[in-house]
Motif scaffolding. Structure first.
Motif, PDB file in Angstrom:
ATOM      1  N   GLY A 107      75.043  91.999  23.813  1.00 14.13           N
ATOM      2  CA  GLY A 107      75.042  90.547  23.683  1.00 14.13           C
ATOM      3  C   GLY A 107      73.705  89.984  23.225  1.00 14.13           C
ATOM      4  N   LEU A 108      73.747  88.703  22.806  1.00 12.86           N
ATOM      5  CA  LEU A 108      72.540  88.046  22.285  1.00 12.86           C
ATOM      6  C   LEU A 108      71.441  87.975  23.351  1.00 12.86           C
ATOM      7  N   GLY A 109      71.835  87.698  24.591  1.00 13.18           N
ATOM      8  CA  GLY A 109      70.843  87.628  25.669  1.00 13.18           C
ATOM      9  C   GLY A 109      70.135  88.961  25.839  1.00 13.18           C
ATOM     10  N   VAL A 127      65.337  83.197  15.695  1.00 15.13           N
ATOM     11  CA  VAL A 127      66.052  82.847  14.463  1.00 15.13           C
ATOM     12  C   VAL A 127      67.253  83.775  14.306  1.00 15.13           C
ATOM     13  N   LEU A 128      68.443  83.203  14.253  1.00 20.26           N
ATOM     14  CA  LEU A 128      69.627  83.997  13.921  1.00 20.26           C
ATOM     15  C   LEU A 128      69.828  83.819  12.417  1.00 20.26           C
ATOM     16  N   ALA A 129      69.527  84.898  11.688  1.00 25.16           N
ATOM     17  CA  ALA A 129      69.414  84.759  10.228  1.00 25.16           C
ATOM     18  C   ALA A 129      70.733  84.359   9.564  1.00 25.16           C
ATOM     19  N   ASP A 130      71.866  84.613  10.219  1.00 27.93           N
ATOM     20  CA  ASP A 130      73.113  84.226   9.535  1.00 27.93           C
ATOM     21  C   ASP A 130      73.409  82.736   9.667  1.00 27.93           C
ATOM     22  N   ASP A 131      72.650  82.023  10.492  1.00 25.12           N
ATOM     23  CA  ASP A 131      72.655  80.562  10.392  1.00 25.12           C
ATOM     24  C   ASP A 131      71.545  80.207   9.406  1.00 25.12           C
ATOM     25  N   LEU A 132      71.937  79.926   8.202  1.00 24.82           N
ATOM     26  CA  LEU A 132      70.940  79.655   7.154  1.00 24.82           C
ATOM     27  C   LEU A 132      70.679  78.152   7.094  1.00 24.82           C
ATOM     28  N   LYS A 165      83.670  78.525  18.816  1.00 18.56           N
ATOM     29  CA  LYS A 165      82.868  79.535  18.100  1.00 18.56           C
ATOM     30  C   LYS A 165      81.396  79.498  18.512  1.00 18.56           C
ATOM     31  N   TYR A 166      81.042  78.524  19.369  1.00 18.07           N
ATOM     32  CA  TYR A 166      79.621  78.268  19.640  1.00 18.07           C
ATOM     33  C   TYR A 166      79.325  78.143  21.134  1.00 18.07           C
ATOM     34  N   GLY A 167      78.027  78.167  21.438  1.00 18.73           N
ATOM     35  CA  GLY A 167      77.584  77.654  22.719  1.00 18.73           C
ATOM     36  C   GLY A 167      77.615  76.138  22.596  1.00 18.73           C
ATOM     37  N   VAL A 168      78.092  75.449  23.632  1.00 17.89           N
ATOM     38  CA  VAL A 168      78.241  73.992  23.548  1.00 17.89           C
ATOM     39  C   VAL A 168      77.463  73.355  24.700  1.00 17.89           C
ATOM     40  N   ILE A 185      77.955  75.778  27.837  1.00 19.07           N
ATOM     41  CA  ILE A 185      78.981  76.821  28.009  1.00 19.07           C
ATOM     42  C   ILE A 185      79.077  77.638  26.723  1.00 19.07           C
ATOM     43  N   GLU A 186      79.169  78.946  26.876  1.00 19.40           N
ATOM     44  CA  GLU A 186      79.310  79.809  25.712  1.00 19.40           C
ATOM     45  C   GLU A 186      80.777  79.867  25.283  1.00 19.40           C
ATOM     46  N   LYS A 187      81.018  79.513  24.046  1.00 19.30           N
ATOM     47  CA  LYS A 187      82.352  79.570  23.418  1.00 19.30           C
ATOM     48  C   LYS A 187      83.475  79.115  24.360  1.00 19.30           C
ATOM     49  N   PRO A 188      83.444  77.822  24.718  1.00 15.72           N
ATOM     50  CA  PRO A 188      84.479  77.307  25.618  1.00 15.72           C
ATOM     51  C   PRO A 188      85.833  77.194  24.912  1.00 15.72           C
ATOM     52  N   ALA A 198      77.227  71.691  19.222  1.00 17.60           N
ATOM     53  CA  ALA A 198      77.178  73.154  19.209  1.00 17.60           C
ATOM     54  C   ALA A 198      75.755  73.654  19.005  1.00 17.60           C
ATOM     55  N   ILE A 199      75.451  74.749  19.704  1.00 16.82           N
ATOM     56  CA  ILE A 199      74.128  75.384  19.531  1.00 16.82           C
ATOM     57  C   ILE A 199      74.140  76.145  18.211  1.00 16.82           C
ATOM     58  N   ILE A 200      73.099  75.957  17.420  1.00 12.56           N
ATOM     59  CA  ILE A 200      72.993  76.788  16.213  1.00 12.56           C
ATOM     60  C   ILE A 200      71.803  77.734  16.371  1.00 12.56           C
ATOM     61  N   GLY A 201      71.712  78.691  15.476  1.00 14.18           N
ATOM     62  CA  GLY A 201      70.807  79.821  15.690  1.00 14.18           C
ATOM     63  C   GLY A 201      69.325  79.567  15.492  1.00 14.18           C
ATOM     64  N   ARG A 202      68.798  78.517  16.106  1.00 18.72           N
ATOM     65  CA  ARG A 202      67.353  78.275  16.135  1.00 18.72           C
ATOM     66  C   ARG A 202      66.984  77.841  17.546  1.00 18.72           C
ATOM     67  N   TYR A 203      66.058  78.546  18.130  1.00 16.51           N
ATOM     68  CA  TYR A 203      65.631  78.240  19.495  1.00 16.51           C
ATOM     69  C   TYR A 203      64.113  78.350  19.554  1.00 16.51           C
ATOM     70  N   ILE A 204      63.500  77.552  20.424  1.00 14.36           N
ATOM     71  CA  ILE A 204      62.129  77.855  20.847  1.00 14.36           C
ATOM     72  C   ILE A 204      62.241  78.088  22.342  1.00 14.36           C
ATOM     73  N   ILE A 224      75.845  89.853  27.814  1.00 18.53           N
ATOM     74  CA  ILE A 224      74.786  89.052  28.445  1.00 18.53           C
ATOM     75  C   ILE A 224      74.461  87.914  27.482  1.00 18.53           C
ATOM     76  N   GLN A 225      74.788  86.716  27.925  1.00 16.41           N
ATOM     77  CA  GLN A 225      74.724  85.558  27.038  1.00 16.41           C
ATOM     78  C   GLN A 225      73.413  84.794  27.213  1.00 16.41           C
ATOM     79  N   LEU A 226      72.756  84.524  26.097  1.00 16.73           N
ATOM     80  CA  LEU A 226      71.554  83.690  26.120  1.00 16.73           C
ATOM     81  C   LEU A 226      71.896  82.319  26.699  1.00 16.73           C
ATOM     82  N   THR A 227      73.064  81.816  26.333  1.00 15.35           N
ATOM     83  CA  THR A 227      73.489  80.492  26.810  1.00 15.35           C
ATOM     84  C   THR A 227      73.467  80.405  28.346  1.00 15.35           C
ATOM     85  N   ASP A 228      73.901  81.476  29.021  1.00 12.00           N
ATOM     86  CA  ASP A 228      73.939  81.450  30.488  1.00 12.00           C
ATOM     87  C   ASP A 228      72.521  81.381  31.075  1.00 12.00           C
TER      88      ASP A 228
HETATM   89  C1  G1P Z   1      75.444  82.929  19.115  1.00 10.98           C
HETATM   90  C2  G1P Z   1      75.274  82.209  20.461  1.00 10.98           C
HETATM   91  C3  G1P Z   1      76.000  80.868  20.440  1.00 10.98           C
HETATM   92  C4  G1P Z   1      75.520  80.043  19.253  1.00 10.98           C
HETATM   93  C5  G1P Z   1      75.672  80.836  17.949  1.00 10.98           C
HETATM   94  C6  G1P Z   1      75.016  80.106  16.792  1.00 10.98           C
HETATM   95  O1  G1P Z   1      76.796  83.298  18.973  1.00 10.98           O
HETATM   96  O2  G1P Z   1      75.766  83.043  21.488  1.00 10.98           O
HETATM   97  O3  G1P Z   1      75.745  80.174  21.636  1.00 10.98           O
HETATM   98  O4  G1P Z   1      76.274  78.848  19.189  1.00 10.98           O
HETATM   99  O5  G1P Z   1      75.028  82.112  18.040  1.00 10.98           O
HETATM  100  O6  G1P Z   1      75.268  80.750  15.583  1.00 10.98           O
HETATM  101  P1  G1P Z   1      77.311  84.339  17.854  1.00 10.98           P
HETATM  102  O7  G1P Z   1      77.515  83.539  16.603  1.00 10.98           O
HETATM  103  O8  G1P Z   1      76.237  85.372  17.712  1.00 10.98           O
HETATM  104  O9  G1P Z   1      78.590  84.904  18.391  1.00 10.98           O
END
Ligand code: G1P
Length: 272
Positions: A107-109, A127-132, A165-168, A185-188, A198-204, A224-228
Motif C-alpha cells: 500500500g501507499l502508506g 509526488v504520485l507521478a501518475d497525477d500529472l 477512486k480517491y481518498g476523500v 476516508i480512503e475510497k469510500p 478528493a485527495i490528489i497525489g501531492r502531499y507535504i 496500509i493506507q496513507l489516508t488512515d
Molecule cells: C492514492 C491514495 C488516494 C488518493 C490517490 C490520488 O490512491 O491512496 O487517497 O486519492 O492516490 O491519486 P491510488 O490512486 O494509488 O489507488
C-alpha cells in the motif's frame, strides 16, 4: 524549507498492461517526456532538489533515465537534437536522486514508510507521478506549509460518482480553498463519502507521519493506507487540505493519459 521529495514508484501499473510488463508506469511518456520528468520539474520549481524514489523490481529504467548517457550525447553532439536532452541533463546536474526498494506491495502508506531512510526527520513532499499537474501545485503547497507548518494535502472537487477512486476529506473551510481536515476516508462507497473533495497525489508531510504509519493497520483493500495515518495526524494535531490552482490529469487511467497527451502536445506546439 522543504528540501526533499519522495516518489512512491513501486506499483505495477496494471491498468496499463501490457506496456507495463517491462516499462515502469512512471516512465510512460506524455508526448516525449516520461511522467517522472514532469514531477521532478514540479519539484525543482518548488525549490526541491533532493528526490527519493521508492522503487521495486523491474523499475531500473527510472534510475537510467536520471543518469548521464554519454553514448547518446556523443551521437547527437553538434546537432539540433542536443536541446532535447537539455532539461533532463539539468535535472541530473541539479538534483540528487536516491532509491530504496519496496520488497512487497503493501500500500501507499507502506511505500511512504519504506522511504523513511531517504527522508529522515524532515518535512517532505510526496509526488504520485501518475497525477500529472500543470500549474506548479507543489510550489503553492510549499508556500502554505511556510504559513501553517503542518501536513498539507492537495484536493480537488470530483464528480460524485468518482469519489470511490480517491481518498476523500471533509473539513472546515478556514480561508478560501483552505480546509482544516476533520475527516478522511480512503475510497469510500459513493453514498458514504463525506464530500466530493478528493485527495490528489501531492502531499507535504511532517515527519511524525512515519511513526503514525508504523502504527497503522491495513485498511481499505488490506493495504496500509496513507489516508488512515493522515486522519490520525489530523485528529491529534492539524492537517490542511488545499484546493490547488491548476490542472491535473489522472494519468493512471487511459482517458486521463490521452487528455494529458493532447494538452501537453498543444502546449508544446505553442512553444510553452
Ligand atoms: C492514492 C491514495 C488516494 C488518493 C490517490 C490520488 O490512491 O491512496 O487517497 O486519492 O492516490 O491519486 P491510488 O490512486 O494509488 O489507488
Amino acid at each position: 524549507m522543504i528540501k526533499k521529495a519522495l516518489f512512491p514508484a513501486a506499483g505495477y501499473g496494471t491498468r496499463f498492461l501490457p506496456a507495463t510488463k517491462s516499462v515502469p508506469k512512471e516512465m510512460l511518456p506524455i508526448v516525449n517526456k516520461p511522467l517522472i520528468h514532469y514531477g521532478i520539474k514540479e519539484c525543482m520549481n518548488a525549490g526541491i532538489f533532493e528526490i527519493g524514489f521508492v522503487t521495486g523490481r523491474s523499475k531500473r529504467a527510472i534510475e537510467d533515465y536520471l543518469d548521464k548517457t554519454p553514448e547518446i550525447e556523443n551521437a547527437i553532439k553538434g546537432t539540433n537534437k542536443e536541446k532535447l536532452l537539455e532539461e533532463v541533463n539539468e535535472m541530473i546536474d541539479k538534483c540528487v536522486f536516491t532509491y530504496v526498494r519496496q520488497k512487497e506491495m503493501l500500500g501507499l502508506g507502506h511505500a511512504v514508510l519504506t522511504g523513511e531512510p531517504l527522508i529522515g526527520n524532515n518535512p517532505f513532499a510526496v509526488v504520485l507521478a501518475d497525477d500529472l499537474c500543470d500549474g506548479d501545485v507543489l510550489n503553492q503547497m510549499v508556500r502554505l506549509y511556510k504559513k501553517f507548518k503542518c501536513t498539507i494535502i492537495a484536493i480537488e472537487e470530483v464528480k460524485k460518482e468518482e469519489v470511490n477512486k480517491y481518498g476523500v476529506i471533509n473539513g472546515k473551510e478556514i480561508e478560501r480553498d483552505i480546509f482544516l481536515v476533520e475527516d478522511m476516508i480512503e475510497k469510500p462507497e459513493i453514498d458514504k463519502a463525506p464530500s466530493n473533495l478528493a485527495i490528489i497525489g501531492r502531499y507535504i508531510l511532517t515527519p511524525d507521519i512515519f511513526d503514525l504509519l508504523r502504527n497503522t493497520k491495513p485498511g481499505k483493500g488490506g493495504e496500509i493506507q496513507l489516508t488512515d495515518a493522515l486522519l490520525k495526524q489530523a485528529k491529534e494535531g492539524m492537517v490542511i487540505a488545499y484546493k490547488f490552482k491548476g490542472k491535473r490529469f489522472d494519468c493512471g487511467s487511459v482517458d486521463g493519459f490521452i487528455e494529458a497527451t493532447n494538452y501537453f502536445y498543444e502546449k508544446m506546439k505553442n512553444g510553452k
